[in-house]
Design a protein around this motif. Structure first.
Motif, PDB file in Angstrom:
ATOM      1  N   ARG A 272       4.685  22.349  21.268  1.00 37.33           N
ATOM      2  CA  ARG A 272       5.299  23.169  20.202  1.00 37.33           C
ATOM      3  C   ARG A 272       6.544  22.474  19.660  1.00 37.33           C
ATOM      4  NH1 ARG A 272       3.935  27.476  23.631  1.00 37.33           N
ATOM      5  NH2 ARG A 272       6.063  27.531  24.435  1.00 37.33           N
ATOM      6  N   ARG A 273       7.369  21.909  20.549  1.00 35.73           N
ATOM      7  CA  ARG A 273       8.543  21.156  20.089  1.00 35.73           C
ATOM      8  C   ARG A 273       8.126  19.932  19.269  1.00 35.73           C
ATOM      9  NH1 ARG A 273      10.742  22.878  25.089  1.00 35.73           N
ATOM     10  NH2 ARG A 273       9.842  21.119  26.199  1.00 35.73           N
TER      11      ARG A 273
ATOM     12  N   TYR B 210       7.176  21.126  15.886  1.00 31.72           N
ATOM     13  CA  TYR B 210       8.383  21.441  15.110  1.00 31.72           C
ATOM     14  C   TYR B 210       9.045  20.163  14.616  1.00 31.72           C
ATOM     15  CZ  TYR B 210      12.893  23.314  13.769  1.00 31.72           C
ATOM     16  OH  TYR B 210      14.007  23.652  13.046  1.00 31.72           O
TER      17      TYR B 210
ATOM     18  N   THR C  40       6.886  18.940  11.651  1.00 36.49           N
ATOM     19  CA  THR C  40       6.762  19.812  10.474  1.00 36.49           C
ATOM     20  C   THR C  40       8.100  20.223   9.868  1.00 36.49           C
ATOM     21  OG1 THR C  40       6.621  21.775  11.885  1.00 36.49           O
ATOM     22  CG2 THR C  40       4.536  20.767  11.169  1.00 36.49           C
ATOM     23  N   ALA C  41       9.193  20.016  10.563  1.00 32.40           N
ATOM     24  CA  ALA C  41      10.493  20.403  10.005  1.00 32.40           C
ATOM     25  C   ALA C  41      10.844  19.580   8.775  1.00 32.40           C
ATOM     26  CB  ALA C  41      11.587  20.266  11.060  1.00 32.40           C
TER      27      ALA C  41
ATOM     28  N   GLN D 217      12.600  28.449   7.124  1.00 32.07           N
ATOM     29  CA  GLN D 217      13.157  27.636   8.198  1.00 32.07           C
ATOM     30  C   GLN D 217      13.354  28.449   9.471  1.00 32.07           C
ATOM     31  OE1 GLN D 217      16.503  26.299   5.999  1.00 32.07           O
ATOM     32  NE2 GLN D 217      15.323  24.757   4.891  1.00 32.07           N
TER      33      GLN D 217
ATOM     34  N   LEU E 219       9.875  28.982  11.000  1.00 36.07           N
ATOM     35  CA  LEU E 219       9.378  27.793  11.695  1.00 36.07           C
ATOM     36  C   LEU E 219      10.030  27.661  13.070  1.00 36.07           C
ATOM     37  CD1 LEU E 219       7.588  25.242  11.403  1.00 36.07           C
ATOM     38  CD2 LEU E 219       9.630  24.070  10.577  1.00 36.07           C
ATOM     39  N   ALA E 220      11.329  27.871  13.131  1.00 38.92           N
ATOM     40  CA  ALA E 220      12.029  27.785  14.423  1.00 38.92           C
ATOM     41  C   ALA E 220      11.574  28.891  15.369  1.00 38.92           C
ATOM     42  CB  ALA E 220      13.534  27.864  14.209  1.00 38.92           C
TER      43      ALA E 220
ATOM     44  N   LEU F 282       7.688  28.032  16.468  1.00 38.76           N
ATOM     45  CA  LEU F 282       7.425  26.859  17.301  1.00 38.76           C
ATOM     46  C   LEU F 282       8.429  26.654  18.428  1.00 38.76           C
ATOM     47  CD1 LEU F 282       6.258  24.365  14.558  1.00 38.76           C
ATOM     48  CD2 LEU F 282       4.865  25.625  16.199  1.00 38.76           C
ATOM     49  N   LEU F 283       9.678  27.073  18.228  1.00 39.76           N
ATOM     50  CA  LEU F 283      10.676  26.875  19.278  1.00 39.76           C
ATOM     51  C   LEU F 283      10.974  28.156  20.054  1.00 39.76           C
ATOM     52  CD1 LEU F 283      13.221  24.520  17.481  1.00 39.76           C
ATOM     53  CD2 LEU F 283      11.349  23.919  19.010  1.00 39.76           C
TER      54      LEU F 283
ATOM     55  N   ASN G 101      15.990  15.591  10.253  1.00 39.81           N
ATOM     56  CA  ASN G 101      14.549  15.852  10.306  1.00 39.81           C
ATOM     57  C   ASN G 101      13.749  14.568  10.123  1.00 39.81           C
ATOM     58  OD1 ASN G 101      15.113  18.542  10.656  1.00 39.81           O
ATOM     59  ND2 ASN G 101      14.686  19.103   8.544  1.00 39.81           N
TER      60      ASN G 101
ATOM     61  N   THR H 246      14.899  18.080  19.015  1.00 33.20           N
ATOM     62  CA  THR H 246      14.695  19.437  18.499  1.00 33.20           C
ATOM     63  C   THR H 246      15.848  20.350  18.902  1.00 33.20           C
ATOM     64  OG1 THR H 246      13.275  19.970  20.393  1.00 33.20           O
ATOM     65  CG2 THR H 246      12.192  19.295  18.342  1.00 33.20           C
TER      66      THR H 246
END
Length: 173
Positions: free
Chosen positions: A38-39, A42, A45-46, A67, A70-71, A74-75, A97, A161
């Protein structure tokens, strides 16, 4: 009379051995956890999301929502909702990024590239590290480049990340 005395070295005990075993197990297990991937997702894709958020923020659209989402997705740690737009975050985070995406993609691509060293075109073992034989060159590339980067990259991605998330919490709050 014995001039040299042997100094007894204390046994570290089972607690110390268990701590070391836990750290080794964590190091070996980390590349195969869902959180690592997942990190990694991220980190990759960030950058495109940040690029898309610049014109969205300029148009006054909710770029910060993308944004934060997304965080959060995935985070698992969403920055607090604030009154700031996502434009500031998108503009300042673009260099970070970009570096994160390049390091992540390159670092993870080294793993299969080195594990499959004999399959690469132009792999002359005489000039390769670990050569002059194919088994020696393959073993060197597989151990150092393949397994080494497999164990290293989760920690690199976690650090990068973490920096991205820290900036997101600062800029989007």
């Amino acid at each position: 009379m014995d001039l040299i005395r042997k100094i007894p070295v204390p046994d570290p005990g089972p607690a110390q051995r268990d701590v070391a075993a836990v750290w080794v197990w964590r190091l070996v297990r980390e590349p195969f956890t869902a959180a690592t991937w997942r990190r990694t997702a991220y980190a990759v894709t960030a950058l495109p999301i940040g690029v898309v958020c610049v014109p969205l923020g300029l148009a006054g659209l909710p770029a910060g929502r993308w944004q934060r989402g997304l965080a959060r997705t995935l985070l698992g740690a969403a920055p607090a909702r604030g009154s700031r737009s996502g434009l500031l975050h998108a503009l300042v985070a673009l260099p970070l990024n970009l570096v994160t995406a390049v390091v992540t993609v390159y670092g993870w691509s080294i793993v299969p590239m080195n594990l499959g060293w004999p399959l690469r075109a132009g792999g002359d073992p005489a000039d390769a590290w670990g050569g002059p034989t194919y088994p020696g060159a393959w073993a060197f590339h597989a151990i150092v480049g393949g397994l080494g980067f497999l164990l290293l990259m989760p920690w690199v991605v976690r650090t990068l990340t973490g920096l991205q998330l820290r900036w997101a919490r600062t800029a989007l709050a």
